[in-house]
Every structure is written in structure tokens, then in C-alpha cells.
Design an enzyme around this catalytic site. Structure first.
Site, PDB file in Angstrom:
ATOM      1  CB  CYS A 184      -3.679  -0.524   8.948  1.00 43.01           C
ATOM      2  SG  CYS A 184      -4.471  -0.727   7.341  1.00 43.01           S
TER       3      CYS A 184
ATOM      4  CG  ASP B 153      -0.448   3.406   3.831  1.00 46.17           C
ATOM      5  OD1 ASP B 153      -0.342   4.093   2.800  1.00 46.17           O
ATOM      6  OD2 ASP B 153      -1.523   3.009   4.283  1.00 46.17           O
TER       7      ASP B 153
ATOM      8  CB  CYS C  36      -0.960   0.002   1.189  1.00 49.98           C
ATOM      9  SG  CYS C  36      -0.120   0.061   2.766  1.00 49.98           S
TER      10      CYS C  36
ATOM     11  CB  CYS D  43      -4.995   3.947   4.993  1.00 52.85           C
ATOM     12  SG  CYS D  43      -4.749   2.724   6.273  1.00 52.85           S
TER      13      CYS D  43
HETATM   14 FE1  FES Z   1      -1.716   0.023   4.230  1.00 54.91          FE
HETATM   15 FE2  FES Z   1      -3.558   0.908   5.825  1.00 54.91          FE
HETATM   16  S1  FES Z   1      -3.802   0.444   3.737  1.00 54.91           S
HETATM   17  S2  FES Z   1      -1.449   0.688   6.253  1.00 54.91           S
END
Ligand code: FES
Length: 131
Positions: A104, A37, A35, A60
Site C-alpha cells: 500500500c 486499489d 487488490c 484500503c
Molecule cells: Fe492494496 Fe492496500 S490492500 S493498497
């Protein structure tokens, strides 16, 4: 049922402990390749107690809520408790996360563990000795 619990929404909208600790005793950064992040955790440790903790999360809403909750769970607690914090405990404290958002909360667990690794690398004498 709403996709996100009230607690997730609360910690996403009003994240606790956002920021940087300039003279942190341990800093941990992790990212999720899929993702993209990124989460960074700063720890201040005195006498084996996490006296302060801050985070910066580029990610996110669930990652922000997980970082916020994770910092609340370890602030003021012994280092041993911070070390054993699991992503399940973070997700449970948030009253759950949707299955595709569990990773996450894993970021929060890993970021704290990395920050503690950094702390022990800087202060090897504090590292618990194996029996
Ligand atoms: Fe990757 Fe939330 S979508 S940390």
C-alpha cells in the site's frame, strides 16, 4: 500489539490533502492489480518546490494513510526530495505497516513518481540534466 499504529489510524480517519487540483502541473495514477486499489496524486509545482499536493485513493485504510502521509512528506519540499521519497520512508513515518500492507505504501511512492514523470513530460525544460 495493535495491528496498526496510532499514526496509521490517525491518517486513515483524518486524511490530509484529500481532493483534486484542477490545474495540476503533474498527475499520477497507479493501481495494484491484486487488490484492485487505485491512487491518484496531483502536484502543483512552482520554482522546483511542491507547493501543493492532493490525492484521491480508492483503496484500503493503509493506502489512504500512506497517501495522506506521503503528501505531508513532500508538501513544501523540493521536487528532488519528492522524487527520492521511498515507500520505506512513508511506512516509517507511519510508525510501520504490517508486512502484508507494505504494498500500500509502494502505491504512494509510485503515484508520486508518476505525477513527477507527467510534470517532466509537460515541462521537459525542468528535467534535471544528466551530468
Ligand atoms: Fe492494496 Fe492496500 S490492500 S493498497
Amino acid at each position: 500489539m495493535a495491528l496498526y499504529s496510532e499514526k496509521v489510524m490517525d491518517h486513515f480517519r483524518n486524511p490530509r490533502n484529500v481532493g483534486v487540483i484542477e490545474d495540476a502541473d503533474g498527475v499520477g495514477e497507479v493501481g495494484n492489480a491484486k487488490c484492485g486499489d487505485i491512487m491518484k496524486i496531483y502536484l502543483k509545482i512552482d520554482d522546483d518546490i511542491v507547493t501543493d499536493v492532493k490525492f484521491e485513493t480508492f483503496g484500503c485504510g493503509s493506502a489512504i494513510a500512506s497517501s495522506s502521509m506521503a503528501t505531508e512528506l513532500i508538501k513544501g519540499r523540493p521536487v528532488s526530495e519528492a522524487l527520492s521519497l521511498t515507500n520505506q520512508a512513508v511506512a516509517e513515518a507511519l510508525d510501520g505497516l504490517p508486512p502484508h500492507k507494505i504494498h500500500c505504501s509502494v502505491l504512494a511512492e509510485e503515484a508520486i513518481k508518476n505525477a513527477l514523470d507527467d510534470y517532466y513530460a509537460k515541462h521537459p525544460e525542468k528535467k534535471p540534466q544528466a551530468e
